[in-house]
Design an enzyme around this catalytic site. Structure first.
Site, PDB file in Angstrom:
ATOM      1  N   ARG A   1     -14.207  82.510 131.029  1.00  0.00           N
ATOM      2  CA  ARG A   1     -14.924  83.711 131.479  1.00  0.00           C
ATOM      3  C   ARG A   1     -13.962  84.899 131.487  1.00  0.00           C
ATOM      4  O   ARG A   1     -13.015  84.912 132.279  1.00  0.00           O
ATOM      5  CB  ARG A   1     -15.467  83.512 132.902  1.00  0.00           C
ATOM      6  CG  ARG A   1     -16.386  82.303 133.083  1.00  0.00           C
ATOM      7  CD  ARG A   1     -17.844  82.635 132.814  1.00  0.00           C
ATOM      8  NE  ARG A   1     -18.624  81.404 132.678  1.00  0.00           N
ATOM      9  CZ  ARG A   1     -19.318  80.825 133.670  1.00  0.00           C
ATOM     10  NH1 ARG A   1     -19.339  81.377 134.855  1.00  0.00           N
ATOM     11  NH2 ARG A   1     -20.009  79.724 133.444  1.00  0.00           N
TER      12      ARG A   1
ATOM     13  N   GLU B   1     -13.926  87.619 132.820  1.00  0.00           N
ATOM     14  CA  GLU B   1     -14.368  88.512 133.898  1.00  0.00           C
ATOM     15  C   GLU B   1     -13.158  89.063 134.627  1.00  0.00           C
ATOM     16  O   GLU B   1     -12.250  88.319 134.972  1.00  0.00           O
ATOM     17  CB  GLU B   1     -15.217  87.748 134.920  1.00  0.00           C
ATOM     18  CG  GLU B   1     -16.615  87.469 134.447  1.00  0.00           C
ATOM     19  CD  GLU B   1     -17.341  86.533 135.404  1.00  0.00           C
ATOM     20  OE1 GLU B   1     -17.040  86.550 136.607  1.00  0.00           O
ATOM     21  OE2 GLU B   1     -18.201  85.779 134.931  1.00  0.00           O
TER      22      GLU B   1
ATOM     23  N   ARG C   1     -12.116  83.096 144.543  1.00  0.00           N
ATOM     24  CA  ARG C   1     -12.863  81.970 143.975  1.00  0.00           C
ATOM     25  C   ARG C   1     -13.216  82.112 142.489  1.00  0.00           C
ATOM     26  O   ARG C   1     -14.050  81.369 141.983  1.00  0.00           O
ATOM     27  CB  ARG C   1     -14.115  81.696 144.796  1.00  0.00           C
ATOM     28  CG  ARG C   1     -15.102  82.849 144.834  1.00  0.00           C
ATOM     29  CD  ARG C   1     -16.300  82.405 145.659  1.00  0.00           C
ATOM     30  NE  ARG C   1     -17.442  83.274 145.415  1.00  0.00           N
ATOM     31  CZ  ARG C   1     -18.693  82.934 145.635  1.00  0.00           C
ATOM     32  NH1 ARG C   1     -18.982  81.740 146.075  1.00  0.00           N
ATOM     33  NH2 ARG C   1     -19.675  83.773 145.410  1.00  0.00           N
ATOM     34  N   HIS C   2     -12.620  83.061 141.807  1.00  0.00           N
ATOM     35  CA  HIS C   2     -12.878  83.208 140.376  1.00  0.00           C
ATOM     36  C   HIS C   2     -11.625  82.917 139.548  1.00  0.00           C
ATOM     37  O   HIS C   2     -10.536  83.337 139.901  1.00  0.00           O
ATOM     38  CB  HIS C   2     -13.346  84.629 140.054  1.00  0.00           C
ATOM     39  CG  HIS C   2     -14.757  84.889 140.466  1.00  0.00           C
ATOM     40  ND1 HIS C   2     -15.077  85.425 141.678  1.00  0.00           N
ATOM     41  CD2 HIS C   2     -15.933  84.645 139.829  1.00  0.00           C
ATOM     42  CE1 HIS C   2     -16.397  85.532 141.782  1.00  0.00           C
ATOM     43  NE2 HIS C   2     -16.946  85.057 140.677  1.00  0.00           N
TER      44      HIS C   2
ATOM     45  N   GLU D   1     -21.386  78.535 147.101  1.00  0.00           N
ATOM     46  CA  GLU D   1     -22.057  77.919 145.969  1.00  0.00           C
ATOM     47  C   GLU D   1     -21.060  77.159 145.094  1.00  0.00           C
ATOM     48  O   GLU D   1     -20.042  77.685 144.699  1.00  0.00           O
ATOM     49  CB  GLU D   1     -22.736  79.015 145.132  1.00  0.00           C
ATOM     50  CG  GLU D   1     -23.497  78.503 143.939  1.00  0.00           C
ATOM     51  CD  GLU D   1     -22.965  79.068 142.640  1.00  0.00           C
ATOM     52  OE1 GLU D   1     -22.867  80.276 142.512  1.00  0.00           O
ATOM     53  OE2 GLU D   1     -22.628  78.249 141.750  1.00  0.00           O
TER      54      GLU D   1
ATOM     55  N   SER E   1     -24.891  75.563 140.134  1.00  0.00           N
ATOM     56  CA  SER E   1     -26.096  76.285 139.821  1.00  0.00           C
ATOM     57  C   SER E   1     -26.803  75.462 138.753  1.00  0.00           C
ATOM     58  O   SER E   1     -26.146  74.913 137.865  1.00  0.00           O
ATOM     59  CB  SER E   1     -25.728  77.668 139.297  1.00  0.00           C
ATOM     60  OG  SER E   1     -26.796  78.536 139.469  1.00  0.00           O
TER      61      SER E   1
ATOM     62  N   ARG F   1     -13.503  74.608 142.364  1.00  0.00           N
ATOM     63  CA  ARG F   1     -14.229  75.048 143.549  1.00  0.00           C
ATOM     64  C   ARG F   1     -14.589  73.885 144.459  1.00  0.00           C
ATOM     65  O   ARG F   1     -14.537  73.999 145.678  1.00  0.00           O
ATOM     66  CB  ARG F   1     -15.526  75.746 143.132  1.00  0.00           C
ATOM     67  CG  ARG F   1     -15.394  77.213 143.222  1.00  0.00           C
ATOM     68  CD  ARG F   1     -16.744  77.886 143.069  1.00  0.00           C
ATOM     69  NE  ARG F   1     -16.508  79.182 142.461  1.00  0.00           N
ATOM     70  CZ  ARG F   1     -17.432  80.089 142.242  1.00  0.00           C
ATOM     71  NH1 ARG F   1     -18.690  79.831 142.547  1.00  0.00           N
ATOM     72  NH2 ARG F   1     -17.118  81.233 141.697  1.00  0.00           N
TER      73      ARG F   1
END
Lengths: 545, 545
Positions: free
Chosen positions: A318, A320, A326-327, A468, A471, A519
């Site tokens: 990712r 991002e 948490r990323h 979370e 998903s 996670r």
């Protein structure tokens, strides 16, 4: 930006984001660590300038005990002997008075006249080793040799197991110590960028010292990560990655028992895997390509190809720019996808079995590792009860619980998720729960709408401690509905035509989920930063080591 | 080059490279397949132009048996029933006269007046289903409905298990057939780009037909790969990927039992992972990066970080323009690395245990899958005996065996490797062996030289059927020797300084190996092309699907 720039940027900024310490203190610690590293480098350069001779690496040739110490030649597969090495964690009272051979690191060392005290470390286990120069089993030269071995060097120690009068508090092996009869360095360490004892210090010890007005040295996150191969040697880190490996094995074994099959799908793909923007792009033999942001399309194709129930453990990329606790830009995705006969509850049944097995397996088989982690980073083992709440039920709880303005058709932000986690824990006594029937508007176009109300969808998120971790959803397996949903969501059809086409030749109804391995470990162990559960983390500021 | 160009290029060139058929025939087959695909597309467009009404999807409302057939509404999690579905492979004589419900694909269908014969397929299992319109359990409308269901559609079939007088040769379930009492389509298939029966045809059947002067339709490799989600449905492909999953599980379980731990290392790295040229480069948040060509450095760092014995299963990226039967640009690496006490034979012990377990596990637990693969692609189960030959011993065998000019200090090319494989098979009766002590000149700089002769190294390759599947070695764990070796091999030191530095703080002697998962499956099953053992292969001409 050069790599060096990237690294230094990272050092400066990291502590603030970790958030466990006030800024000023964090900076002080980081500065101290940097200073230590500089001094270490200086000392090493000095050593390289010819002061090496001062260090004793071979025995005095006149010493009658000269065969019992001195550096080994480099291990180069010269030959095989019948020697047996004993693991440090196996050193117990039952072996008292036996002679053993141990290969371990010098964790700590202290000379005192004719005696030396060593702490030997092997992964999460430590044992005290003692030497007294008595000229029958230990010579003065041997003690001198031993006390000059740098910390973190690897040594072979031969010794007799003794049971001390008082238990040894600083070591994992409290009931025994080694009375050294021989010591040889296998691999010597240079001067360290930080002390392992500082990196392994418990948060409680630091806190207690602070309350007494003392400052205990700690090691900042970026200095740790810059020297990750050292940092990973702390007992807590050894245990964290044992737990990570265990989560993987429990994931696999549970799903294999449920009839799943492991697959491997490509990470090099043409076009963006979920139509997202945050993709890493590259040139593939002259053709534009990108790195998979998820195995979504491919695991669904595997279902269309009749594999029925599949899982994949693989990297997810990712691009991002999210510098949060948490990323990560690269993480391990634990993905599953399965044909269903009637209802997405069939997937939820599997997810509950899976996490029941993970929670259970860790708490029972990995109790030792969890307590090693907790001794540096205190946490309570999370509770597990299967619990499914619908999204509207979750909204109702939030409205009653002090969030009257929560949007009943919007997504939950981190604050709301954590609040709901606390309420669920209080009401139902579980750190784990599933929220399902999310509004369609907050889920991807390929999510199957509910048959009774298309404003909601056959989708779900799974939470541990109110964060979370999963998903997932039933997917649209009908190419016509998929086309309609894509148009409704404004997705250009040509970009996803091959995705839609893969459902044209008879597609089983199916659903699945994606889990982030780092996670799961972070939340299970109540750790405050995902960088602690990634062996070599990748974030917007870190690409090395 | 556009993706479409890439794909078409691939279609034209592939057959020649597969090499199992003469060119002309291959082209004919490819042309036929293309024609079939075009006709299929045309038929589909015609169907979409309104001729759909001609297909019966719902029962005649007047039919007293109207509740027993007709398409289901789309499965959308409307509710859960207590219905149980039976797996096709479980349909055996013991269930005679029982009524079962099966969800499977329509593999083949044939109407004949008032009767219909279906073959239902579920992964590797097939069963015959029969219908006779008798107006009590089956109506004419029901037969008509059934015969109009397109091949590859997914159906729910309710039926009574009957034992036919003669066994049913075309199906995997030979002793039973289903007497249909109800049939409903779950998901309809569009017109197919190729017939599954053609894709599943055995090589022997095609050969036998050719000998009779007939041409049996086959499906070319690129048409298969372009529609991989269809191609993967053939029983042989279902079995190949069961075997692939099994190799992974056997790899893991054997190594876990030997004290290994699973790790995950980053695929996004700064600089080229092994200093090679064939890397995929990309931009990482403004910093130049590349994809890992191997986890070499990281698994070694894990050893320096005291993990002792580690394995990783992860993608490996090679930007090599090698369009051969055994190269892929992305494949699954099965990597292991371990600390050794004395000798690289400790690694070879593990490798032999590992492959003993893989060969054994496949031959016993996966005998059914292997026979399914062999029924389309005939092969003999390979033999396994632990055997270690030194490189000079291998050279001597080659010299005696008809290759007098072989270079005793050079690497072996594919021809020599295969020749040696044949000689070893003949002399020792094993398809598996290890060749060790390669000349240092043909191994990477980080390979540990032999202590008795630095012209040779503590390295090894492992062969199955005379093709290399593993390369490995004891690594240099001493930073000074590593520096010397790098200089000798002309490697610029600044590029590898961080690699060298990771050994400075006490490094355990260690060795390891890397295995290609797709190659192991290909060579074990005697398949002729690695694209057969990669779910979605990536080669210089293929990036989709």
């Amino acid at each position: 930006m050069s790599e060096a720039d990237l690294a230094s940027l990272s050092v400066e900024d990291s502590q603030a984001s970790v958030g466990s310490k006030p800024d000023a203190e964090a900076k002080k610690a980081a500065k101290a660590a940097e200073k230590a590293a500089k001094e270490a480098a200086k000392a090493e350069r000095a050593a390289q300038r010819g002061q090496k001779a001062a260090v004793m690496t071979q025995p005095d040739p006149e010493d009658p005990l000269k065969d019992k110490y001195g550096d080994y030649p480099m291990v180069q597969s010269q030959g095989q002997t019948t020697r047996k090495w004993t693991e440090v964690e196996q050193l117990e009272k039952e072996l008292a008075d036996q002679t053993v051979l141990v290969r371990a690191r010098v964790h700590n060392i202290r000379g005192k006249g004719k005696s030396a005290f060593l702490v030997l470390r092997q992964r999460t286990a430590t044992v005290q080793a003692i030497m007294f120069a008595d000229d029958t089993t230990v010579s003065k030269g041997m003690v001198k040799y031993a006390t000059q071995i740098p910390k973190e060097s690897i040594v072979d120690v031969e010794g007799i197991i003794k049971v001390p009068e008082k238990s040894i508090e600083g070591c994992s092996q409290k009931d025994v110590e080694l009375q050294v009869t021989g010591i040889r360095a296998v691999s010597r360490a240079a001067v360290l960028p930080f002390e392992l004892v500082d990196a392994a210090r418990s948060e409680e010890e630091v806190k207690a010292a602070a309350e007494r007005g003392e400052v205990m040295p700690t090691v900042g996150q970026d200095l740790r990560l810059d020297n990750r191969f050292l940092d990973l040697r702390t007992p807590a880190n050894q245990a964290i990655f044992k737990v990570q490996s265990a989560v993987c094995q429990l994931f696999k074994s549970t799903l294999l028992a449920e009839g799943f099959q492991e697959i491997h799908t490509p990470k090099l793909i043409a076009g963006a895997s979920e139509g997202g923007a945050a993709v890493f792009r590259l040139d593939y033999m002259g053709v534009p390509a990108c790195l998979a942001q998820s195995p979504q399309l491919y695991k669904q194709m595997a279902i269309c190809a009749d594999f029925n129930r599949v899982f994949e453990i693989g990297p997810v990329f990712r691009a991002e720019f999210s510098y949060t606790h948490r990323h990560l830009c690269e993480f391990m995705g634990l993905d599953l996808e399965m044909a269903i006969h009637e209802h997405y509850f069939e997937v939820l049944d599997v997810i509950e079995k899976l996490f029941g097995a993970i929670f259970d397996g860790l708490a029972t088989t990995y109790a030792k590792e969890l307590s090693v982690i907790a001794s540096q980073y205190p946490f309570e083992i999370p509770t597990f009860k299967p619990l499914r709440l619908t999204f509207p039920e979750g909204i109702a709880m939030l409205k009653e619980g002090g969030y009257p303005d929560v949007d009943p058709m919007g997504d939950l932000n981190t604050e709301l998720e954590r609040a709901l986690g606390r309420m669920v824990k209080e009401k139902y006594g579980t750190d784990f729960f599933i929220l399902h029937r999310y509004p369609s508007a907050v889920r991807p176009f390929y999510t199957m709408p509910c048959s009774d109300d298309p404003a909601y969808s056959n989708s779900y998120d799974v939470f541990i401690r109110g964060e979370e971790i999963i998903s997932g959803a039933q997917r649209v397996h009908d190419p016509e509905l998929l086309t309609t949903r894509a148009i409704e969501c404004g997705i250009p059809l040509p970009e996803i035509q091959s995705y839609i086409d893969s459902f044209k030749y008879g597609a089983p109804p199916h659903g699945g989920a994606g889990v982030g391995l780092e996670r799961v470990v972070m939340l299970y162990c109540g750790l405050n930063n995902i960088r602690k559960t990634s062996m070599f983390p990748r974030d917007p500021k870190r690409l090395t080591p």
